[in-house]
Motif scaffolding. Sequence first.
Motif, PDB file in Angstrom:
ATOM      1  N   ILE A  12      61.086  70.923 -38.285  1.00  8.53           N
ATOM      2  CA  ILE A  12      60.139  70.261 -39.403  1.00  8.53           C
ATOM      3  C   ILE A  12      61.026  68.856 -39.683  1.00  8.53           C
ATOM      4  O   ILE A  12      62.240  68.887 -39.961  1.00  8.53           O
ATOM      5  N   LYS A  13      59.938  67.677 -39.871  1.00  6.49           N
ATOM      6  CA  LYS A  13      60.440  66.415 -40.248  1.00  6.49           C
ATOM      7  C   LYS A  13      59.540  65.885 -41.211  1.00  6.49           C
ATOM      8  O   LYS A  13      58.482  65.948 -41.230  1.00  6.49           O
ATOM      9  N   ASN A  14      60.319  65.225 -42.236  1.00  4.16           N
ATOM     10  CA  ASN A  14      59.550  64.288 -43.193  1.00  4.16           C
ATOM     11  C   ASN A  14      59.628  62.860 -42.883  1.00  4.16           C
ATOM     12  O   ASN A  14      60.520  62.312 -43.045  1.00  4.16           O
ATOM     13  N   LEU A  15      58.278  62.285 -42.638  1.00  2.02           N
ATOM     14  CA  LEU A  15      58.341  60.915 -42.352  1.00  2.02           C
ATOM     15  C   LEU A  15      58.420  60.047 -43.724  1.00  2.02           C
ATOM     16  O   LEU A  15      58.264  58.954 -43.500  1.00  2.02           O
ATOM     17  N   THR A  16      58.190  60.831 -44.792  1.00  2.03           N
ATOM     18  CA  THR A  16      57.841  59.944 -45.896  1.00  2.03           C
ATOM     19  C   THR A  16      59.431  59.748 -46.855  1.00  2.03           C
ATOM     20  O   THR A  16      60.014  60.635 -46.702  1.00  2.03           O
ATOM     21  N   ALA A  17      59.155  58.999 -48.027  1.00  5.60           N
ATOM     22  CA  ALA A  17      60.409  58.748 -48.701  1.00  5.60           C
ATOM     23  C   ALA A  17      60.140  59.940 -50.060  1.00  5.60           C
ATOM     24  O   ALA A  17      60.862  59.800 -51.011  1.00  5.60           O
ATOM     25  N   THR A  18      59.160  60.650 -50.076  1.00  8.22           N
ATOM     26  CA  THR A  18      58.866  61.627 -50.988  1.00  8.22           C
ATOM     27  C   THR A  18      59.159  63.245 -50.654  1.00  8.22           C
ATOM     28  O   THR A  18      58.947  63.231 -49.394  1.00  8.22           O
ATOM     29  N   PRO A  19      59.831  63.857 -51.222  1.00  9.08           N
ATOM     30  CA  PRO A  19      60.193  65.135 -50.670  1.00  9.08           C
ATOM     31  C   PRO A  19      59.162  66.057 -50.124  1.00  9.08           C
ATOM     32  O   PRO A  19      58.203  66.082 -50.824  1.00  9.08           O
TER      33      PRO A  19
ATOM     34  N   SER B  65      64.593  71.669 -49.490  1.00 10.73           N
ATOM     35  CA  SER B  65      63.671  70.304 -49.417  1.00 10.73           C
ATOM     36  C   SER B  65      64.231  69.118 -48.413  1.00 10.73           C
ATOM     37  O   SER B  65      65.449  69.381 -48.267  1.00 10.73           O
ATOM     38  N   LEU B  66      63.319  68.823 -47.876  1.00  8.45           N
ATOM     39  CA  LEU B  66      63.582  67.540 -47.098  1.00  8.45           C
ATOM     40  C   LEU B  66      63.405  66.381 -47.881  1.00  8.45           C
ATOM     41  O   LEU B  66      62.278  65.793 -48.144  1.00  8.45           O
TER      42      LEU B  66
END
Length: 141
Positions: free
Chosen positions: A96-103, A121-122
């Motif tokens: 799982i990867k978060n591309l955004t600056a929001t968790p 939380s990412l």
Amino acid sequence: MKNWLFGSKTFSTLLSFLGLTDTPDSYSSQGGKVVAVKSDETGLEFTRNLILGAPITFTGVNLLLNDTHYVIICTAGGITITLPDAQLSEETVYFIKNLTATPVTIVDTAGRQIDQQASFSLALQYDAIMIVAGNGSWWII
């Protein structure tokens, strides 16, 4: 070709993969999977190919994961990725990867723990994890 009947199976079925006695009964819902020896070594089963052809899901909304998911790319923050029940998902792996600056929040649908926490939380842009189910919980690798 003439089909000869042997018990409940025809000769042509007996010559096919599904005609073997230690294989799954059907190809239904097995697209994209490969054949592997069962962990108890009693036969064969379909399993996800963890190297080639892994499905990638891009999502900007809350998502409940299942066995059709493998790599999840979060394109919006403030969403929740819900893992299936860890007790019913032994040896399942997700990336799982978060591309955004929001968790992006990760939880288990049955409230099982993730590295001995209720959620994970990412928090930062480009944060990513590999998570695996084992012993009734989810573990971050």
